[in-house]
Design a protein around this motif. Sequence first.
Motif, mmCIF file in Angstrom:
data_model
loop_
_atom_site.group_PDB
_atom_site.id
_atom_site.type_symbol
_atom_site.label_atom_id
_atom_site.label_comp_id
_atom_site.label_asym_id
_atom_site.label_seq_id
_atom_site.Cartn_x
_atom_site.Cartn_y
_atom_site.Cartn_z
ATOM 1 N N VAL A 73 -25.396 -6.060 52.696
ATOM 2 C CA VAL A 73 -26.113 -6.976 51.795
ATOM 3 C C VAL A 73 -25.470 -6.984 50.410
ATOM 4 O O VAL A 73 -25.194 -8.042 49.829
ATOM 5 C CB VAL A 73 -27.597 -6.581 51.698
ATOM 6 N N SER A 74 -25.212 -5.812 49.879
ATOM 7 C CA SER A 74 -24.656 -5.742 48.522
ATOM 8 C C SER A 74 -23.240 -6.302 48.448
ATOM 9 O O SER A 74 -22.879 -6.996 47.485
ATOM 10 C CB SER A 74 -24.686 -4.294 48.018
ATOM 11 N N THR A 75 -22.429 -6.042 49.507
ATOM 12 C CA THR A 75 -21.043 -6.535 49.511
ATOM 13 C C THR A 75 -21.009 -8.062 49.598
ATOM 14 O O THR A 75 -20.261 -8.723 48.861
ATOM 15 C CB THR A 75 -20.263 -5.921 50.698
ATOM 16 N N MET A 76 -21.809 -8.618 50.501
ATOM 17 C CA MET A 76 -21.840 -10.085 50.655
ATOM 18 C C MET A 76 -22.378 -10.743 49.387
ATOM 19 O O MET A 76 -21.875 -11.777 48.948
ATOM 20 C CB MET A 76 -22.707 -10.483 51.863
ATOM 21 N N THR A 77 -23.401 -10.128 48.794
ATOM 22 C CA THR A 77 -23.983 -10.680 47.564
ATOM 23 C C THR A 77 -22.928 -10.736 46.455
ATOM 24 O O THR A 77 -22.840 -11.722 45.704
ATOM 25 C CB THR A 77 -25.185 -9.838 47.116
ATOM 26 N N LEU A 78 -22.125 -9.665 46.363
ATOM 27 C CA LEU A 78 -21.064 -9.610 45.357
ATOM 28 C C LEU A 78 -20.101 -10.781 45.508
ATOM 29 O O LEU A 78 -19.756 -11.469 44.538
ATOM 30 C CB LEU A 78 -20.313 -8.269 45.490
ATOM 31 N N HIS A 79 -19.656 -11.001 46.749
ATOM 32 C CA HIS A 79 -18.710 -12.103 47.005
ATOM 33 C C HIS A 79 -19.353 -13.464 46.728
ATOM 34 O O HIS A 79 -18.707 -14.366 46.184
ATOM 35 C CB HIS A 79 -18.207 -12.026 48.445
ATOM 36 N N LEU A 80 -20.615 -13.608 47.115
ATOM 37 C CA LEU A 80 -21.293 -14.899 46.939
ATOM 38 C C LEU A 80 -21.494 -15.219 45.458
ATOM 39 O O LEU A 80 -21.464 -16.381 45.061
ATOM 40 C CB LEU A 80 -22.624 -14.910 47.695
ATOM 41 N N LYS A 81 -21.693 -14.198 44.642
ATOM 42 C CA LYS A 81 -21.826 -14.441 43.199
ATOM 43 C C LYS A 81 -20.498 -14.944 42.616
ATOM 44 O O LYS A 81 -20.474 -15.795 41.726
ATOM 45 C CB LYS A 81 -22.290 -13.181 42.492
ATOM 46 N N GLN A 82 -19.400 -14.404 43.156
ATOM 47 C CA GLN A 82 -18.085 -14.883 42.725
ATOM 48 C C GLN A 82 -17.882 -16.348 43.143
ATOM 49 O O GLN A 82 -17.356 -17.163 42.378
ATOM 50 C CB GLN A 82 -16.984 -13.997 43.328
ATOM 51 N N ILE A 83 -18.315 -16.646 44.379
ATOM 52 C CA ILE A 83 -18.205 -18.033 44.888
ATOM 53 C C ILE A 83 -19.059 -18.966 44.019
ATOM 54 O O ILE A 83 -18.644 -20.077 43.665
ATOM 55 C CB ILE A 83 -18.633 -18.104 46.370
ATOM 56 N N ALA A 84 -20.285 -18.518 43.670
ATOM 57 C CA ALA A 84 -21.184 -19.332 42.841
ATOM 58 C C ALA A 84 -20.525 -19.683 41.517
ATOM 59 O O ALA A 84 -20.596 -20.823 41.038
ATOM 60 C CB ALA A 84 -22.496 -18.588 42.614
ATOM 61 N N ALA A 85 -19.844 -18.710 40.923
ATOM 62 C CA ALA A 85 -19.149 -18.949 39.648
ATOM 63 C C ALA A 85 -18.048 -19.977 39.823
ATOM 64 O O ALA A 85 -17.848 -20.868 38.975
ATOM 65 C CB ALA A 85 -18.580 -17.630 39.131
ATOM 66 N N SER A 86 -17.358 -19.916 40.974
ATOM 67 C CA SER A 86 -16.276 -20.870 41.262
ATOM 68 C C SER A 86 -16.833 -22.285 41.427
ATOM 69 O O SER A 86 -16.271 -23.253 40.920
ATOM 70 C CB SER A 86 -15.534 -20.420 42.527
ATOM 71 N N VAL A 87 -17.959 -22.388 42.156
ATOM 72 C CA VAL A 87 -18.576 -23.709 42.385
ATOM 73 C C VAL A 87 -19.087 -24.284 41.070
ATOM 74 O O VAL A 87 -18.904 -25.465 40.776
ATOM 75 C CB VAL A 87 -19.713 -23.591 43.434
ATOM 76 N N GLU A 88 -19.739 -23.456 40.266
ATOM 77 C CA GLU A 88 -20.268 -23.912 38.979
ATOM 78 C C GLU A 88 -19.158 -24.442 38.070
ATOM 79 O O GLU A 88 -19.356 -25.388 37.306
ATOM 80 C CB GLU A 88 -20.982 -22.758 38.274
ATOM 81 N N ALA A 89 -17.985 -23.814 38.169
ATOM 82 C CA ALA A 89 -16.873 -24.189 37.282
ATOM 83 C C ALA A 89 -16.214 -25.500 37.680
ATOM 84 O O ALA A 89 -15.483 -26.110 36.886
ATOM 85 C CB ALA A 89 -15.829 -23.062 37.269
ATOM 86 N N SER A 90 -16.441 -25.960 38.914
ATOM 87 C CA SER A 90 -15.788 -27.196 39.399
ATOM 88 C C SER A 90 -16.325 -28.401 38.638
ATOM 89 O O SER A 90 -17.514 -28.481 38.322
ATOM 90 C CB SER A 90 -15.999 -27.371 40.898
ATOM 91 N N GLN A 91 -15.456 -29.366 38.382
ATOM 92 C CA GLN A 91 -15.798 -30.524 37.559
ATOM 93 C C GLN A 91 -15.978 -31.798 38.403
ATOM 94 O O GLN A 91 -15.255 -32.001 39.383
ATOM 95 C CB GLN A 91 -14.695 -30.773 36.514
ATOM 96 N N GLY A 92 -16.956 -32.639 38.016
ATOM 97 C CA GLY A 92 -17.130 -33.983 38.584
ATOM 98 C C GLY A 92 -17.189 -34.018 40.097
ATOM 99 O O GLY A 92 -17.951 -33.281 40.740
#
Length: 733
Positions: A73-92
């Motif tokens: 759970v903790s390992t997957m959560t860590l990766h998903l938070k990184q993915i969330a940051a990547s998605v948030e940073a995407s433009q338009g």
Amino acid sequence: MSSQKKKNFQIEAFKHRVVVDPKYADRTWKILEHAIHEIYNHNASGLSFEELYRNAYNMVLHKFGEKLYSGLVSTMTLHLKQIAASVEASQGSLFLEELNRNWAEHTKALQMIRDILMYMDRTFIPSTRKTPVHELGLNLWRDNIIRASNIQTRLKETLLETVQKERNGEVINRSLMRNIVKMLMDLGPSVYQQDFEKPFLDVSGNFYRSESQQFIECCDCGNYLKKAEKRLNEEIERVSNYLDAQSEVKITNVVEKEMIESQMTRLVHMENSGLVNMIVDDKYDDLGRIYNLFRRVPNGLMLIRDVMNSHIRERGKQLVTDPERVKDPVEFVQCLLDEKAKHDKIVNLAFNSDKTFQNALNSSFEYFINLNVRSPEFISLFVDDKLRRGLKGASEEDVEIILDKVMVLFRYLQEKDVFEKYYKQHLAKRLLSGRSVSEDAERSLILKLKTECGYQFTSKLEGMFTDMKTSHDTMQGFYEAMGRALANGPILSVQVLTTGSWPTQSIPACNLPHEILTVCERFKTYYLGTHNGRRLTWQTNMGSADIKATFSGGKKHELNVSTYQMCVLMLFNNVDQLSYKEIEQAVEIPTVELKRCLQSLACAKGKNVLRKEPMSKDVSENDSFFFNESFSSKLYKVKIGTVAAQKESEPEKQETRQRVEEDRKPQIEAAIVRIMKARRVLDHNNIVAEVTKQLQSRFLANPIVIKKRIESLIEREFLERDREDRKLYRYLA
């Protein structure tokens, strides 16, 4: 036989204790954690899945399942938070693409992780009631990505904007939309519904509400319906392309409510383009469209049906009460048939042969056809016209089609017995004058009437045909028996009509010329000699004659005339001039008939074998008549018809109505007796209702007449009133 001794086996405990390395769990988890990182970093090709599976298997086996699960759970959560940051940073426009790419990678990684932890999935998770690995991965994606504060609202708005762009005609990436929507569905129906479907339906409702207002202000009804149909089809197509199938009913309901249901009353009654205009102008496509769209909303078809009903009734009422149309019965009925054909076509083509619309159409026609009390007479006159000349040369199929159309109108008549009365009169004239274009057509119509109303309705009509056949045989016998005696006299053809089957009237016979009278007396002697107990009464008003006439210059013509006309013309064999009074005294023809007869002989252009002084269109009692020596015609055979109103005159109409009312009395009495015989005791209102129901196939019984017939039956002791309740009747056996 020797018995064997049973041996008892005993399993002893393992004497050497297995010592587990205290750092085993941490060391093994580190290996598995590293593998998960590698999978998420796309370096899974160098991993040994068999070894990883064995490590996970051993951890569970050695009771370290909880450590393994919480670490996952903790390992997957860590990766998903990184993915969330990547998605948030995407433009338009890259936002959805980035989300879709990461989702695809996450599901692929999740599959590999589930394979490694398969033993935990099968044993530890069910026993501890924890969420399975795959479902866990989806839930973590939902909570860390989809429901992330900076992603959730942005995702919803981006999806709704993309749909709006497509509605505005822009081309969108449907494949990408399909993948994103499928992701939401994979995360669970509730995610799809809460995060997309509900706001999608709300926004769509507002959009179509606004658009319907714009359209209704600038479009006519036909164009508005086309736009509504287009929008509906677009939404259905959108669902099939990238939304969940269960959304189709919901989004179509939104379009139907906002674009159809909210505007349907205004659309139907829209000036110059509403439902009535579509019906009047035979706009089958628009009518089909309004039917298919309105059937989707509550009470939509009922509204169309009611408006159509009102229009047909109003139109029909105008038609049957129009003084100009009533002047020509044939045109009157043809207009009814044209109206029926027009609306039948609309119901069949545009309204999908909907039974409720057919019933409404029938109800409307029955309503307005019976507004004109002369409809039964006019329909009979129409049939008479067709069977005299209108169907000449027509094929059997065409004849059947016209007769079937007539039968449709006949079914609408409430006074079918009035039609029967007129039909019998017209049929009699056709048969006696030999003017029917087809005996097969005559019999076909009688068969249709018989099927519709039963044997009793047509028994007398069939009897008329029987009389014609019998008369033919009788005349053959007469001439065989009296051949020589009749050699130099006029040729006589007699139709012997059964009283009751034919519409004969008690009109006194006119004075026949001596030559004719002699032959008639001989026939009477012959007939009564061969048929005992019968009586013959000459119906001179129903006969016809062919006479030869010679005019100035030796011109000869054969005149086809009525018996009355023959009697008048024969008077001019001895004299050149006769006054109206002299003719009336000589022939003793009823006044009305005599005037019609003289009018046709002296006033009809091209048929005036007599001259009248003074010349006028009408005949008066002061007129004088001369044989018209100068009469000429291109034809050798000249038919001189009787000038008679195609419709009945007012006295004739009253007489027919009186005869109909008299004929109804025994039928009403018979129905009352039948009902009372079965019920024994019945109150007044129920008797009236039952009698009306029993007789409605022939006529609509008048409650006042029913009451009078009940009184008559009480007087004749068929029924009696109850002593206590005066509205209750008892049957007397």
